[in-house]
Design a protein around this motif. Sequence first.
Motif, PDB file in Angstrom:
ATOM      1  N   ARG A  93      65.212 -12.265 -32.682  1.00  0.00           N
ATOM      2  CA  ARG A  93      66.114 -11.513 -31.801  1.00  0.00           C
ATOM      3  C   ARG A  93      67.464 -12.213 -31.780  1.00  0.00           C
ATOM      4  O   ARG A  93      67.788 -12.896 -30.820  1.00  0.00           O
ATOM      5  N   PRO A  94      68.268 -12.048 -32.821  1.00  0.00           N
ATOM      6  CA  PRO A  94      69.499 -12.843 -32.935  1.00  0.00           C
ATOM      7  C   PRO A  94      70.481 -12.643 -31.780  1.00  0.00           C
ATOM      8  O   PRO A  94      71.408 -13.415 -31.636  1.00  0.00           O
ATOM      9  N   LYS A  95      70.255 -11.633 -30.938  1.00  0.00           N
ATOM     10  CA  LYS A  95      71.169 -11.451 -29.812  1.00  0.00           C
ATOM     11  C   LYS A  95      70.619 -12.055 -28.533  1.00  0.00           C
ATOM     12  O   LYS A  95      71.162 -11.830 -27.451  1.00  0.00           O
ATOM     13  N   GLY A  96      69.520 -12.776 -28.617  1.00  0.00           N
ATOM     14  CA  GLY A  96      68.915 -13.343 -27.418  1.00  0.00           C
ATOM     15  C   GLY A  96      67.899 -12.375 -26.843  1.00  0.00           C
ATOM     16  O   GLY A  96      67.840 -11.214 -27.249  1.00  0.00           O
ATOM     17  N   LEU A  97      67.097 -12.855 -25.882  1.00  0.00           N
ATOM     18  CA  LEU A  97      65.996 -12.036 -25.399  1.00  0.00           C
ATOM     19  C   LEU A  97      66.482 -10.727 -24.798  1.00  0.00           C
ATOM     20  O   LEU A  97      65.890  -9.687 -24.988  1.00  0.00           O
ATOM     21  N   MET A  98      67.582 -10.758 -24.037  1.00  0.00           N
ATOM     22  CA  MET A  98      68.004  -9.532 -23.371  1.00  0.00           C
ATOM     23  C   MET A  98      69.221  -8.898 -24.014  1.00  0.00           C
ATOM     24  O   MET A  98      69.690  -7.854 -23.546  1.00  0.00           O
ATOM     25  N   GLY A  99      69.730  -9.484 -25.053  1.00  0.00           N
ATOM     26  CA  GLY A  99      70.901  -8.902 -25.701  1.00  0.00           C
ATOM     27  C   GLY A  99      72.062  -8.811 -24.733  1.00  0.00           C
ATOM     28  O   GLY A  99      72.343  -9.763 -24.013  1.00  0.00           O
ATOM     29  N   THR A 100      72.691  -7.665 -24.651  1.00  0.00           N
ATOM     30  CA  THR A 100      73.782  -7.513 -23.681  1.00  0.00           C
ATOM     31  C   THR A 100      73.321  -6.713 -22.465  1.00  0.00           C
ATOM     32  O   THR A 100      74.129  -6.295 -21.649  1.00  0.00           O
ATOM     33  N   ARG A 116      70.506 -14.613 -43.570  1.00  0.00           N
ATOM     34  CA  ARG A 116      71.655 -14.493 -44.474  1.00  0.00           C
ATOM     35  C   ARG A 116      72.597 -13.398 -44.047  1.00  0.00           C
ATOM     36  O   ARG A 116      73.795 -13.490 -44.246  1.00  0.00           O
ATOM     37  N   THR A 117      72.036 -12.323 -43.472  1.00  0.00           N
ATOM     38  CA  THR A 117      72.919 -11.220 -43.082  1.00  0.00           C
ATOM     39  C   THR A 117      73.237 -11.253 -41.595  1.00  0.00           C
ATOM     40  O   THR A 117      73.988 -10.425 -41.106  1.00  0.00           O
ATOM     41  N   ALA A 118      72.651 -12.205 -40.863  1.00  0.00           N
ATOM     42  CA  ALA A 118      72.875 -12.262 -39.413  1.00  0.00           C
ATOM     43  C   ALA A 118      74.265 -12.817 -39.127  1.00  0.00           C
ATOM     44  O   ALA A 118      74.998 -13.226 -40.033  1.00  0.00           O
ATOM     45  N   THR A 119      74.615 -12.835 -37.823  1.00  0.00           N
ATOM     46  CA  THR A 119      75.931 -13.351 -37.457  1.00  0.00           C
ATOM     47  C   THR A 119      75.985 -14.860 -37.704  1.00  0.00           C
ATOM     48  O   THR A 119      74.960 -15.534 -37.742  1.00  0.00           O
ATOM     49  N   ARG A 120      77.199 -15.365 -37.824  1.00  0.00           N
ATOM     50  CA  ARG A 120      77.375 -16.804 -38.062  1.00  0.00           C
ATOM     51  C   ARG A 120      76.846 -17.610 -36.890  1.00  0.00           C
ATOM     52  O   ARG A 120      76.264 -18.676 -37.069  1.00  0.00           O
ATOM     53  N   ILE A 121      77.031 -17.086 -35.665  1.00  0.00           N
ATOM     54  CA  ILE A 121      76.582 -17.832 -34.486  1.00  0.00           C
ATOM     55  C   ILE A 121      75.072 -17.991 -34.520  1.00  0.00           C
ATOM     56  O   ILE A 121      74.549 -19.084 -34.296  1.00  0.00           O
ATOM     57  N   ALA A 122      74.350 -16.906 -34.869  1.00  0.00           N
ATOM     58  CA  ALA A 122      72.890 -16.985 -34.912  1.00  0.00           C
ATOM     59  C   ALA A 122      72.449 -18.035 -35.925  1.00  0.00           C
ATOM     60  O   ALA A 122      71.547 -18.840 -35.662  1.00  0.00           O
ATOM     61  N   ALA A 123      73.098 -18.047 -37.095  1.00  0.00           N
ATOM     62  CA  ALA A 123      72.714 -19.012 -38.123  1.00  0.00           C
ATOM     63  C   ALA A 123      72.986 -20.435 -37.653  1.00  0.00           C
ATOM     64  O   ALA A 123      72.160 -21.338 -37.846  1.00  0.00           O
ATOM     65  N   LEU A 124      74.121 -20.626 -36.995  1.00  0.00           N
ATOM     66  CA  LEU A 124      74.474 -21.974 -36.535  1.00  0.00           C
ATOM     67  C   LEU A 124      73.502 -22.456 -35.462  1.00  0.00           C
ATOM     68  O   LEU A 124      73.060 -23.613 -35.472  1.00  0.00           O
ATOM     69  N   ILE A 125      73.130 -21.554 -34.543  1.00  0.00           N
ATOM     70  CA  ILE A 125      72.196 -21.947 -33.481  1.00  0.00           C
ATOM     71  C   ILE A 125      70.846 -22.303 -34.093  1.00  0.00           C
ATOM     72  O   ILE A 125      70.207 -23.280 -33.692  1.00  0.00           O
ATOM     73  N   ILE A 144      64.805 -21.501 -32.475  1.00  0.00           N
ATOM     74  CA  ILE A 144      64.662 -20.993 -33.841  1.00  0.00           C
ATOM     75  C   ILE A 144      64.003 -19.625 -33.818  1.00  0.00           C
ATOM     76  O   ILE A 144      64.487 -18.669 -34.436  1.00  0.00           O
ATOM     77  N   ILE A 145      62.898 -19.494 -33.058  1.00  0.00           N
ATOM     78  CA  ILE A 145      62.154 -18.240 -33.090  1.00  0.00           C
ATOM     79  C   ILE A 145      62.993 -17.103 -32.512  1.00  0.00           C
ATOM     80  O   ILE A 145      63.061 -16.009 -33.081  1.00  0.00           O
ATOM     81  N   ALA A 172      63.692 -21.174 -42.276  1.00  0.00           N
ATOM     82  CA  ALA A 172      64.585 -20.929 -41.154  1.00  0.00           C
ATOM     83  C   ALA A 172      65.834 -20.130 -41.520  1.00  0.00           C
ATOM     84  O   ALA A 172      66.305 -19.337 -40.718  1.00  0.00           O
ATOM     85  N   TYR A 173      66.388 -20.342 -42.708  1.00  0.00           N
ATOM     86  CA  TYR A 173      67.702 -19.752 -42.951  1.00  0.00           C
ATOM     87  C   TYR A 173      67.651 -18.453 -43.743  1.00  0.00           C
ATOM     88  O   TYR A 173      68.594 -17.675 -43.710  1.00  0.00           O
ATOM     89  N   LYS A 174      66.540 -18.231 -44.478  1.00  0.00           N
ATOM     90  CA  LYS A 174      66.532 -17.096 -45.400  1.00  0.00           C
ATOM     91  C   LYS A 174      66.693 -15.770 -44.671  1.00  0.00           C
ATOM     92  O   LYS A 174      67.434 -14.895 -45.097  1.00  0.00           O
ATOM     93  N   ARG A 175      65.999 -15.647 -43.536  1.00  0.00           N
ATOM     94  CA  ARG A 175      66.091 -14.398 -42.772  1.00  0.00           C
ATOM     95  C   ARG A 175      67.485 -14.153 -42.239  1.00  0.00           C
ATOM     96  O   ARG A 175      67.821 -13.042 -41.866  1.00  0.00           O
TER      97      ARG A 175
END
Lengths: 291, 316
Positions: free
Chosen positions: B288-295, A87-96, B282-283, A82-85
Amino acid sequence: MEWLQQLINGISLGSIYALIALGYTMVYGIIKLINFAHGEVFMIGAFIGFYSIAGWGFGFIPALLLSMTVCAIIGVIIERVAYKRLRTATRIAALITAIGVSLLIQNGVIYMRGAQPEAYPEVLANKSYNLFGAQISSQAILILSVALVLMIILQFIVHKSKIGKAMRAVSYDSEAAKLMGINVDTTISATFAIGSALAGAAGVIFGIYYTKIDPLMGVIPGLKAFVAAVLGGIGIIPGAMVGGLVLGVVETFVSALGFSLWRDAAAFVILILILIFKPSGIFGKNTREKV
Amino acid sequence: MKKSKQFWAFIGTSIAAYVIIQILINAGMLNVFYSNTLIFMAINIMLAVSLHLVIGITGQFSLGHAGFLAVGAYISAIVTMKLQLPFPVAILAAGVVATIAGLIIGIPSLRLRGDYLAIATLGFAEIIRIVFLNIEYVGGAAGMQVTHLTNWTYTFICLFLTILVIVNFTNSRHGRACISIRENEIAADAMGINTTYYKVLAFAIGAFFAGTAGALYAHNFYIIQPANFGFLKSIDILIYVVLGGLGSLSGAIVATVLLTIVSTFLQNYPETRMIIYSLVLIIVMLYRPKGLMGTMEITDYFKLWRGSKGGSKNGQ
């Protein structure tokens, strides 16, 4: 000698918090992530201890070691999957993601075995000793000695071993550590393994002390251990121990004064006060934010 | 001119939607189950949109939205049940008190950043819950009896106003200041934007609408308990926003509608629901770290589609 009694209770509770807080603080120190799933690793540790004592007839020490091993493996799996990918993402993404992992483990365990609580078996006779008018149970002594031994081992690993040196280097500057030939991935995995093993041990001794465990038990101690880590200065290992002990003692005194329903609030009030007045914690130094 | 056209289109569509659903309810074509789901969906949309303003637009990661929901629910229940005042007064009071709570929480904790802010807001929400748990006046752990007053009309009006205010706020000068804080707080500060002011403002507006949603939420049930407003409720709301896209209002609404339908079907299997939710979280975050639709907003997709077919009409 009422206060001495409460102090002993507080230290017992506090050393459980301290063991969990060590995992939080190590992980935060190395990858700057609040590992929300840490409380769930604690819960799994308690259940493995339960099944190995009640189901397979293990003694206390084998059960403790088994639960620490399994938790270490689970911690490494969580990190890799879950966390390895991130490492460079935003802090919010990692926390969620961490919150997601925590919910997944909780509900996965409920799905597999149901939400009903279990009564922990008694692994050693409950004798109590008299110390200046206060009662110390053998279980309290057990908790304290296990916690103490584990913390000494941890200090030894961090300050004397090669992997400990690598951990300190990565947490100081992971880019520079990589340039010096340190395998950052292995070091992070080792951090997760050690932190999770400590949480597993905390789970077993929590079960023995409180005699009741359930799949949602990790949430509140997890949050409080995080508070303890922040209190001592997150990322600082002795800080986590002190923070855990302080929190345990404060909480016990709040309930002893007759405000037991407010006990959970006390931890969060401490958290907010410390975040407002000294966000770097008791042992922390102020760092400037880089632009 | 384009903006005002969009505005009237929005008002027209929403009034039409209201009238159609009201007619269906009056004609008895929507049974209680469906109309309740609809009301529940609207309340969830209000919560998601108000959190979207804090997380998606201003970039402040708050984990305590259930706290404002709790304040709104309890205050409105006190106003209607204990003071015997009419329901609209209760809704307004819920919003106002939640705003005050938002200010009290926001002013100290918004000095923190990132995960520290998340933990502090989580702590505040837990404190609010524990306070309600310990007040005998509102029934303690047993909860408080509330009469069922929420209906489609009240819900619709609140939802409509929420979306209207938040859309207009986002498109205003204040909204752009908030977006600049989201993109880079230090740079925004250096450009002369009063970051603290805008963060607290967004937080207070978010709290206001969460409070009004709380009033509707409380009066949609017959009893409210502190246990309804725990950490999990905050996570529920967070999932709507995250799934839709951190920064997309229409995304948040679409995600809320979808997830409310899913959770209505899975009502009898709470573990399955939470497993699905957590896997989705998680997925989505991993890929898609910005969510499905981003901004992006839904209208942006229409523009893209039109643009690829025949080129932009304005020649941009």
